[in-house]
Design a protein around this motif. Structure first.
Motif, PDB file in Angstrom:
ATOM      1  N   LEU A  36       0.677  -6.095  -3.875  1.00  0.00           N
ATOM      2  CA  LEU A  36       1.682  -5.804  -4.893  1.00  0.00           C
ATOM      3  C   LEU A  36       3.033  -5.774  -4.200  1.00  0.00           C
ATOM      4  O   LEU A  36       3.269  -4.909  -3.346  1.00  0.00           O
ATOM      5  CB  LEU A  36       1.398  -4.458  -5.585  1.00  0.00           C
ATOM      6  CG  LEU A  36       0.079  -4.350  -6.352  1.00  0.00           C
ATOM      7  CD1 LEU A  36      -0.120  -2.915  -6.844  1.00  0.00           C
ATOM      8  CD2 LEU A  36       0.065  -5.323  -7.526  1.00  0.00           C
ATOM      9  N   GLY A  85       8.168  -6.038   5.854  1.00  0.00           N
ATOM     10  CA  GLY A  85       7.578  -6.323   4.553  1.00  0.00           C
ATOM     11  C   GLY A  85       6.591  -7.465   4.601  1.00  0.00           C
ATOM     12  O   GLY A  85       5.493  -7.385   4.026  1.00  0.00           O
ATOM     13  N   ASP A 138      -7.165  -6.640   0.808  1.00  0.00           N
ATOM     14  CA  ASP A 138      -6.577  -5.730  -0.172  1.00  0.00           C
ATOM     15  C   ASP A 138      -5.722  -6.495  -1.176  1.00  0.00           C
ATOM     16  O   ASP A 138      -5.229  -7.599  -0.897  1.00  0.00           O
ATOM     17  CB  ASP A 138      -5.716  -4.669   0.524  1.00  0.00           C
ATOM     18  CG  ASP A 138      -6.533  -3.781   1.442  1.00  0.00           C
ATOM     19  OD1 ASP A 138      -7.772  -3.722   1.252  1.00  0.00           O
ATOM     20  OD2 ASP A 138      -5.944  -3.157   2.345  1.00  0.00           O
ATOM     21  N   LYS A 149      11.186   0.239   2.308  1.00  0.00           N
ATOM     22  CA  LYS A 149      11.756   1.553   2.004  1.00  0.00           C
ATOM     23  C   LYS A 149      11.226   2.620   2.953  1.00  0.00           C
ATOM     24  O   LYS A 149      11.987   3.471   3.443  1.00  0.00           O
ATOM     25  CB  LYS A 149      11.452   1.922   0.556  1.00  0.00           C
ATOM     26  CG  LYS A 149      12.063   3.243   0.112  1.00  0.00           C
ATOM     27  CD  LYS A 149      11.749   3.523  -1.352  1.00  0.00           C
ATOM     28  CE  LYS A 149      12.349   4.864  -1.786  1.00  0.00           C
ATOM     29  NZ  LYS A 149      12.052   5.142  -3.222  1.00  0.00           N
ATOM     30  N   ARG A 150       9.922   2.598   3.228  1.00  0.00           N
ATOM     31  CA  ARG A 150       9.302   3.626   4.076  1.00  0.00           C
ATOM     32  C   ARG A 150       9.679   3.466   5.544  1.00  0.00           C
ATOM     33  O   ARG A 150       9.661   4.450   6.300  1.00  0.00           O
ATOM     34  CB  ARG A 150       7.776   3.570   3.929  1.00  0.00           C
ATOM     35  CG  ARG A 150       7.263   4.027   2.576  1.00  0.00           C
ATOM     36  CD  ARG A 150       5.744   4.158   2.599  1.00  0.00           C
ATOM     37  NE  ARG A 150       5.092   2.878   2.848  1.00  0.00           N
ATOM     38  CZ  ARG A 150       4.751   2.031   1.887  1.00  0.00           C
ATOM     39  NH1 ARG A 150       5.026   2.301   0.618  1.00  0.00           N
ATOM     40  NH2 ARG A 150       4.143   0.891   2.188  1.00  0.00           N
ATOM     41  N   SER A 160       5.967  -4.942  -5.079  1.00  0.00           N
ATOM     42  CA  SER A 160       6.793  -3.743  -5.258  1.00  0.00           C
ATOM     43  C   SER A 160       6.391  -2.647  -4.280  1.00  0.00           C
ATOM     44  O   SER A 160       7.235  -1.880  -3.812  1.00  0.00           O
ATOM     45  CB  SER A 160       6.666  -3.223  -6.693  1.00  0.00           C
ATOM     46  OG  SER A 160       5.316  -2.916  -6.996  1.00  0.00           O
ATOM     47  N   GLN A 161       5.104  -2.588  -3.940  1.00  0.00           N
ATOM     48  CA  GLN A 161       4.618  -1.566  -3.015  1.00  0.00           C
ATOM     49  C   GLN A 161       4.505  -2.088  -1.588  1.00  0.00           C
ATOM     50  O   GLN A 161       4.954  -1.441  -0.642  1.00  0.00           O
ATOM     51  CB  GLN A 161       3.247  -1.047  -3.482  1.00  0.00           C
ATOM     52  CG  GLN A 161       3.265  -0.353  -4.835  1.00  0.00           C
ATOM     53  CD  GLN A 161       1.880   0.126  -5.243  1.00  0.00           C
ATOM     54  OE1 GLN A 161       0.959   0.150  -4.434  1.00  0.00           O
ATOM     55  NE2 GLN A 161       1.727   0.487  -6.509  1.00  0.00           N
ATOM     56  N   ASP A 162       3.903  -3.262  -1.442  1.00  0.00           N
ATOM     57  CA  ASP A 162       3.588  -3.754  -0.104  1.00  0.00           C
ATOM     58  C   ASP A 162       4.801  -4.333   0.616  1.00  0.00           C
ATOM     59  O   ASP A 162       4.960  -4.126   1.824  1.00  0.00           O
ATOM     60  CB  ASP A 162       2.478  -4.806  -0.183  1.00  0.00           C
ATOM     61  CG  ASP A 162       1.192  -4.231  -0.736  1.00  0.00           C
ATOM     62  OD1 ASP A 162       0.848  -3.110  -0.356  1.00  0.00           O
ATOM     63  OD2 ASP A 162       0.537  -4.898  -1.557  1.00  0.00           O
ATOM     64  N   GLY A 202       8.137  -1.620  -0.871  1.00  0.00           N
ATOM     65  CA  GLY A 202       7.766  -0.252  -0.538  1.00  0.00           C
ATOM     66  C   GLY A 202       7.696  -0.041   0.960  1.00  0.00           C
ATOM     67  O   GLY A 202       8.114   1.007   1.474  1.00  0.00           O
ATOM     68  N   THR A 203       7.166  -1.028   1.675  1.00  0.00           N
ATOM     69  CA  THR A 203       7.107  -0.947   3.136  1.00  0.00           C
ATOM     70  C   THR A 203       8.503  -0.903   3.733  1.00  0.00           C
ATOM     71  O   THR A 203       8.767  -0.138   4.671  1.00  0.00           O
ATOM     72  CB  THR A 203       6.331  -2.154   3.696  1.00  0.00           C
ATOM     73  OG1 THR A 203       4.985  -2.103   3.217  1.00  0.00           O
ATOM     74  CG2 THR A 203       6.331  -2.139   5.212  1.00  0.00           C
ATOM     75  N   ASN A 260      -2.389  -6.901   4.521  1.00  0.00           N
ATOM     76  CA  ASN A 260      -3.234  -6.615   3.355  1.00  0.00           C
ATOM     77  C   ASN A 260      -4.095  -7.817   2.970  1.00  0.00           C
ATOM     78  O   ASN A 260      -5.240  -7.666   2.548  1.00  0.00           O
ATOM     79  CB  ASN A 260      -2.363  -6.184   2.180  1.00  0.00           C
ATOM     80  CG  ASN A 260      -1.875  -4.756   2.338  1.00  0.00           C
ATOM     81  OD1 ASN A 260      -2.107  -4.123   3.363  1.00  0.00           O
ATOM     82  ND2 ASN A 260      -1.188  -4.241   1.326  1.00  0.00           N
TER      83      ASN A 260
END
Length: 268
Positions: free
Chosen positions: A121, A106, A118, A131-132, A123-125, A128-129, A113
Motif C-alpha cells: 500500500l 520508500g 506482503d 514519514k517514519r 500510502s503506508q509502505d 508512511g516509511t 514487502n
C-alpha cells in the motif's frame, strides 16, 4: 525462477513505485535542464590558442606571415557559456540531498514487502516509511551521495596523476560500499536502529554475504545491459525506461538477492 515469477506478478506495482520514486526525486529534473544547455549562451570562438596573439600582431602592423597564420588558424567552434539561470538550476539540484534518502527508503520498503509476499500500500509502505524515517533517511541519503561523489572524484584524480595502485584501492572500497547500499535502506526501514548501527551492519553484510552480493551485482548488471540494449535499438524507449521501471527493477533485484541474509541473521 522465483525472482521472475514475483517480478511478473508485481510488475505494475514496481512500475508505480518507480514513477513515484522519480517524482519524489524531482530535483534531478533541474539537473537535466541545467546540463541540457537550454539556457546557455552560445557563441563562436577560435579553436587555436594562437589566434588571439596573432590577431593582436595583425592590428599593430602589416605582417604577411602573421596574416597567413591568422587565416589558417581562424577556424571557429561553438562555445556554450552558462548563464545565471543555468547556475540557478544547478543550485536547485542540491535539493536532491533532501529527497534522495527518503525516496530510497520508500522504494526499499516496497521492494522488501514484495519479497516477503506482503501486500503493498503506497500510502503506508512508501509514504508512511518516508514519514517514519524522514530525518534519518535524509542523513543516510546525503551520506550515500557524498560517498559516491567522493569515490568518483578520487578515481578521476588518481587517474590523472597516474596513481594506478590507489585507483584499484578506491575501486575495491567502492565495491564494498556498493554492496553496503543493498542493505542500508532495507535495514533502516525494517529495524529501529541508529544510523551508526545501520552502517555497521551494512558493512558486515557487505563482507560476509559474498554469494548473494555477487548475485545482486550480476542481476543489476543484467538489468542495466537490457536497458542499454533497448536504447541502442530504439533510443526514446531506452531513455524512458529508467523513469518507468528500470530503477525499481534494480532495487527489487538487489533486495530480492540480499533480503534472505537480513532475515537469517537479524530476524530469525
Amino acid at each position: 525462477f522465483g525472482y521472475f515469477v514475483t517480478y511478473g506478478r508485481k510488475f505494475w506495482t514496481l512500475s508505480t513505485a518507480n514513477i513515484v520514486y522519480v517524482a519524489v526525486n524531482f530535483p534531478i529534473f533541474f539537473f537535466l535542464v541545467a546540463i541540457s544547455g537550454f539556457f546557455d549562451k552560445v557563441s563562436a570562438a577560435p579553436v587555436s590558442p594562437l589566434y588571439a596573439p596573432l590577431y593582436g600582431i595583425s592590428l599593430y602592423g602589416a605582417n604577411p606571415l602573421a596574416n597567413v597564420l591568422l587565416s589558417t588558424l581562424s577556424t571557429e567552434a561553438t562555445v556554450s557559456l552558462h548563464t545565471t539561470t543555468t547556475y540557478v538550476f544547478y543550485g536547485l539540484t542540491l535539493l536532491l540531498l533532501l529527497t534522495y534518502g527518503p525516496a530510497n527508503a520508500g522504494l526499499a520498503a516496497v521492494c522488501r514487502n514484495i519479497c516477503r509476499g506482503d501486500m503493498v500500500l503506497f500510502s503506508q509502505d512508501f509514504f508512511g516509511t518516508i514519514k517514519r524515517n524522514f530525518f534519518s533517511s535524509i542523513v543516510l541519503g546525503a551520506l550515500d551521495l557524498g560517498v559516491c561523489a567522493l569515490f568518483v572524484y578520487n578515481t578521476v584524480f588518481y587517474y590523472l596523476n597516474g596513481a594506478n595502485l590507489l585507483i584499484y584501492v578506491t575501486l575495491a572500497l567502492f565495491i564494498v560500499f556498493f554492496c553496503m547500499r543493498f542493505y542500508m535502506y532495507v535495514i533502516l526501514v525494517t529495524f529501529k536502529l541508529s544510523l551508526p548501527k545501520v552502517l555497521k551492519d551494512s558493512v558486515i553484510f557487505a563482507l560476509i554475504g559474498f554469494k548473494r552480493n555477487a548475485a545482486a551485482i550480476l542481476g543489476i548488471a543484467f538489468v542495466i545491459a537490457v536497458n542499454w540494449f533497448i536504447a541502442i535499438l530504439y533510443f526514446p524507449i531506452g531513455l524512458l525506461l529508467p523513469f518507468l521501471i528500470t530503477l525499481a527493477t534494480v532495487s527489487f533485484t538487489a533486495v530480492y538477492a540480499v533480503y534472505p541474509n537480513i532475515k537469517k541473521y537479524m530476524i530469525d
